[in-house]
Motif scaffolding. Sequence first.
Motif, PDB file in Angstrom:
ATOM      1  N   VAL A  46    -101.045-102.789  18.524  1.00 24.25           N
ATOM      2  CA  VAL A  46    -100.051-101.737  18.788  1.00 24.25           C
ATOM      3  C   VAL A  46     -99.321-101.391  17.495  1.00 24.25           C
ATOM      4  N   GLY A  47     -98.977-102.408  16.723  1.00 23.26           N
ATOM      5  CA  GLY A  47     -98.321-102.178  15.438  1.00 23.26           C
ATOM      6  C   GLY A  47     -99.191-101.386  14.484  1.00 23.26           C
ATOM      7  N   LEU A  73     -87.332 -76.862  -1.516  1.00 24.93           N
ATOM      8  CA  LEU A  73     -88.004 -77.853  -0.679  1.00 24.93           C
ATOM      9  C   LEU A  73     -88.700 -78.952  -1.474  1.00 24.93           C
ATOM     10  N   THR A  74     -88.883 -78.774  -2.774  1.00 26.81           N
ATOM     11  CA  THR A  74     -89.647 -79.738  -3.548  1.00 26.81           C
ATOM     12  C   THR A  74     -89.048 -81.133  -3.472  1.00 26.81           C
ATOM     13  N   GLY A  75     -87.760 -81.257  -3.694  1.00 29.36           N
ATOM     14  CA  GLY A  75     -87.116 -82.556  -3.620  1.00 29.36           C
ATOM     15  C   GLY A  75     -87.106 -83.110  -2.216  1.00 29.36           C
ATOM     16  N   ARG A  76     -86.960 -82.232  -1.244  1.00 28.72           N
ATOM     17  CA  ARG A  76     -86.922 -82.676   0.148  1.00 28.72           C
ATOM     18  C   ARG A  76     -88.242 -83.267   0.594  1.00 28.72           C
ATOM     19  N   GLN A  77     -89.357 -82.652   0.193  1.00 28.97           N
ATOM     20  CA  GLN A  77     -90.644 -83.171   0.655  1.00 28.97           C
ATOM     21  C   GLN A  77     -90.904 -84.562   0.101  1.00 28.97           C
ATOM     22  N   VAL A  78     -90.479 -84.809  -1.117  1.00 27.61           N
ATOM     23  CA  VAL A  78     -90.643 -86.146  -1.681  1.00 27.61           C
ATOM     24  C   VAL A  78     -89.750 -87.137  -0.931  1.00 27.61           C
ATOM     25  N   LEU A  79     -88.533 -86.740  -0.650  1.00 21.96           N
ATOM     26  CA  LEU A  79     -87.603 -87.605   0.061  1.00 21.96           C
ATOM     27  C   LEU A  79     -88.089 -87.900   1.476  1.00 21.96           C
ATOM     28  N   ILE A  80     -88.478 -86.873   2.193  1.00 21.90           N
ATOM     29  CA  ILE A  80     -88.961 -87.056   3.569  1.00 21.90           C
ATOM     30  C   ILE A  80     -90.217 -87.927   3.582  1.00 21.90           C
ATOM     31  N   GLY A  81     -91.137 -87.658   2.664  1.00 29.24           N
ATOM     32  CA  GLY A  81     -92.351 -88.462   2.582  1.00 29.24           C
ATOM     33  C   GLY A  81     -92.049 -89.915   2.275  1.00 29.24           C
ATOM     34  N   GLY A  82     -91.100 -90.139   1.388  1.00 29.68           N
ATOM     35  CA  GLY A  82     -90.722 -91.503   1.050  1.00 29.68           C
ATOM     36  C   GLY A  82     -90.094 -92.233   2.216  1.00 29.68           C
ATOM     37  N   ILE A  83     -89.250 -91.544   2.960  1.00 27.15           N
ATOM     38  CA  ILE A  83     -88.603 -92.162   4.127  1.00 27.15           C
ATOM     39  C   ILE A  83     -89.636 -92.519   5.192  1.00 27.15           C
ATOM     40  N   ILE A  84     -90.539 -91.603   5.472  1.00 27.25           N
ATOM     41  CA  ILE A  84     -91.558 -91.857   6.490  1.00 27.25           C
ATOM     42  C   ILE A  84     -92.489 -92.989   6.047  1.00 27.25           C
ATOM     43  N   GLU A  85     -92.852 -92.998   4.771  1.00 27.25           N
ATOM     44  CA  GLU A  85     -93.697 -94.076   4.263  1.00 27.25           C
ATOM     45  C   GLU A  85     -92.981 -95.420   4.355  1.00 27.25           C
ATOM     46  N   PHE A  86     -91.683 -95.432   4.086  1.00 25.68           N
ATOM     47  CA  PHE A  86     -90.902 -96.659   4.205  1.00 25.68           C
ATOM     48  C   PHE A  86     -90.931 -97.183   5.635  1.00 25.68           C
ATOM     49  N   ILE A  87     -90.771 -96.296   6.610  1.00 27.57           N
ATOM     50  CA  ILE A  87     -90.809 -96.701   8.019  1.00 27.57           C
ATOM     51  C   ILE A  87     -92.176 -97.306   8.359  1.00 27.57           C
ATOM     52  N   ILE A  91     -92.992-101.208   9.492  1.00 22.91           N
ATOM     53  CA  ILE A  91     -93.743-101.577  10.696  1.00 22.91           C
ATOM     54  C   ILE A  91     -94.871-102.542  10.332  1.00 22.91           C
ATOM     55  N   LEU A  92     -95.597-102.227   9.258  1.00 21.08           N
ATOM     56  CA  LEU A  92     -96.697-103.100   8.837  1.00 21.08           C
ATOM     57  C   LEU A  92     -96.177-104.482   8.452  1.00 21.08           C
ATOM     58  N   LEU A  93     -95.074-104.543   7.723  1.00 24.46           N
ATOM     59  CA  LEU A  93     -94.494-105.828   7.336  1.00 24.46           C
ATOM     60  C   LEU A  93     -94.087-106.635   8.567  1.00 24.46           C
ATOM     61  N   ASP A  98     -95.064-111.298  11.989  1.00 22.44           N
ATOM     62  CA  ASP A  98     -95.078-111.897  13.324  1.00 22.44           C
ATOM     63  C   ASP A  98     -96.419-112.505  13.696  1.00 22.44           C
ATOM     64  N   TYR A  99     -97.520-111.982  13.161  1.00 20.18           N
ATOM     65  CA  TYR A  99     -98.848-112.471  13.562  1.00 20.18           C
ATOM     66  C   TYR A  99     -99.482-113.112  12.375  1.00 20.18           C
TER      67      TYR A  99
END
Length: 99
Positions: A46-47, A73-87, A91-93, A98-99
């Motif tokens: 699931v993870g 939008l240039t700075g925003r796309q990098v920021l949004i991408g970084g935030i989503i990648e961090f999330i 999750i992977l960590l 846990d397993y």
Amino acid sequence: MALELFGLALIKTAAVGIEIANIGILSGLLYLYIKSYRQIKIGFTVGLILFASVLLIRSILTIALLIIDSDMLTGRQVLIGGIIEFIALAILLKITWDY
């Protein structure tokens, strides 16, 4: 003078191409993870499904922002991408820890 292809600078076109390749790979991973989850229902799978899904959403949003890009939008796309990648990495960590 920037080279252009279909109204996009060459670098943006390359970035869109890379993101399309990422979408293909992530779709394949998602297919395999869902297939695996149907066979053995464990939290780790699931993870992995969540991880691949978040990165897939990130790639789709990156393409959308690259296509409708303005200077603002240039700075925003990098920021949004970084935030989503961090999330996704969080999750992977968590599931790896846990397993």
